[in-house]
Design an enzyme around this catalytic site. Structure first.
Site, short mmCIF file in Angstrom:
data_model
loop_
_atom_site.label_atom_id
_atom_site.label_comp_id
_atom_site.label_asym_id
_atom_site.label_seq_id
_atom_site.Cartn_x
_atom_site.Cartn_y
_atom_site.Cartn_z
CB CYS A 57 -5.07 22.54 -17.84
SG CYS A 57 -4.51 24.16 -18.31
CG ASP A 58 -7.54 21.23 -14.98
OD1 ASP A 58 -6.51 20.53 -15.00
OD2 ASP A 58 -7.62 22.31 -14.40
CB CYS B 213 -6.79 25.93 -17.63
SG CYS B 213 -5.92 25.45 -19.13
#
Ligand code: NDP
Length: 306
Positions: free
Chosen positions: A137-138, A134
């Site tokens: 997300c990261d 992701c």
């Protein structure tokens, strides 16, 4: 047999949010968390884009807090995974862990989706230590660093262009000599100078040390092996929605994502609603999953009180 007014399947942001709303609506929700309580978010570390947490929030704490909020409001949250479902008539018959049978007046399916991984032992070893599925997300943790994205579909192109805005350099590892992505996404990639596509390449090993990922070993078609140095390795080779148990009754698209009716969470079976990533191939964020869990609970409440 136990009778439940509102049965929620899935312990991610969609399921817990549905439980919060359903509990406040006094429709006595029972939620089964499945095999991965907390959902996909628990595979990451810090969540920086969930509103309300100016300094970010630990992903596991966020999910634990959503869970306790639902419990405090009266939701009955249980461990156990649904193993069979008969949605041919209401009340729906649901089997948990192969033995417990429940009759549900309404059902909210919030079983999520799982990112596909390549299946390499080294990829598993560095999950959360540089390997991620992701970018939204990261990606932030790799600012000004070099990263790689595997895949050649719309997701890979979207993630690569997103990462290109944060990172120094983004390699796209593509196993064929063409991208599967739409023309518009291909053009975006082509117009982003810090993306380099490595065509006809397969990942053989994710390289790293105690601090995490340091590179990737690739094999070009023809057999040539070579390494690239990267700090982050992002998978974008597709997701698998967890809808298999329900497809005898519930309509899905060709990839298995549950089809919901227009702006509501209603499926083609009256009294069955879907929320979160199991019905969303597009946004797949904790916040969008939570929002759809809210909608599903409101829809179930309305259905029960009609
Ligand atoms: P796709 O199935 O479309 O693409 C998967 C990509 O990963 C393909 O390039 C495929 O290669 C590659 N791949 C699969 N397995 C492997 C493997 N083992 N090793 C290396 N590469 C592999 O998935 P997406 O997640 O990209 O998209 C899913 C759906 O969501 C699509 O319909 C897409 O259009 C849609 N979507 C739309 C967006 C938008 O409109 N903004 C954004 C994101 C997704 P190959 O081509 O060789 O099979």
């Amino acid at each position: 047999m136990e009778k439940v007014r509102c049965l929620i399947i899935g312990g991610g942001p969609a399921g817990y949010t549905a439980a919060i709303y359903a509990a406040r609506a006094a429709i006595s929700p029972v939620l089964y968390e499945g095999l991965e309580p907390g959902g996909q978010l628990t595979t990451t570390t810090v969540v920086e884009n969930f509103p309300g947490f100016p300094d970010g929030v630990d992903a596991n704490s966020l999910m634990a807090d959503m869970r306790s909020q639902a419990v405090r409001l009266g939701a009955d949250i249980r461990s156990g995974a649904v193993s069979a479902a008969d949605l041919s008539q209401r009340p729906f018959k649901i089997t948990v862990d192969g033995c417990t049978e429940i009759e549900a007046e309404t059902l909210i399916i919030a079983t999520g989706a799982t990112a596909k991984y390549l299946g390499l032992p080294s990829e598993q070893k560095f999950r959360g230590l540089g390997v991620s599925a992701c970018a939204t997300c990261d990606g932030f943790f790799y600012r000004r660093k070099d990263v790689a994205v595997v895949g050649g579909g719309d997701t890979a192109c979207e993630e690569a262009t997103y990462l290109a805005g944060l990172c120094n350099k983004v390699y796209m590892i593509v196993r064929r000599d063409v991208l599967r992505a739409s023309a518009a996404m291909q053009e975006r990639v082509a117009n982003t100078p810090n993306i380099e596509i490595l065509w006809n390449c397969n990942t053989r090993e994710v390289l790293g040390d105690s601090s995490g990922v340091t590179g990737v070993r690739l094999e070009r078609k023809g057999g040539e092996l070579f390494d690239i140095a990267v700090d982050g390795f992002f998978l974008a080779i597709g997701h698998h929605p967890q809808s298999d148990l329900f497809t005898t009754w519930i309509k899905t698209d060709e990839a298995g994502y549950i089809i919901t009716d227009g702006r509501s969470s209603a499926t083609n079976v009256e009294g069955v609603f879907a929320a979160g990533d199991v019905q969303d191939p597009r946004y797949r964020q904790a916040i969008t999953a939570a929002a759809s869990g809210c909608r599903a609970a409101l829809d179930a409440e309305k259905f029960l009180k009609r």
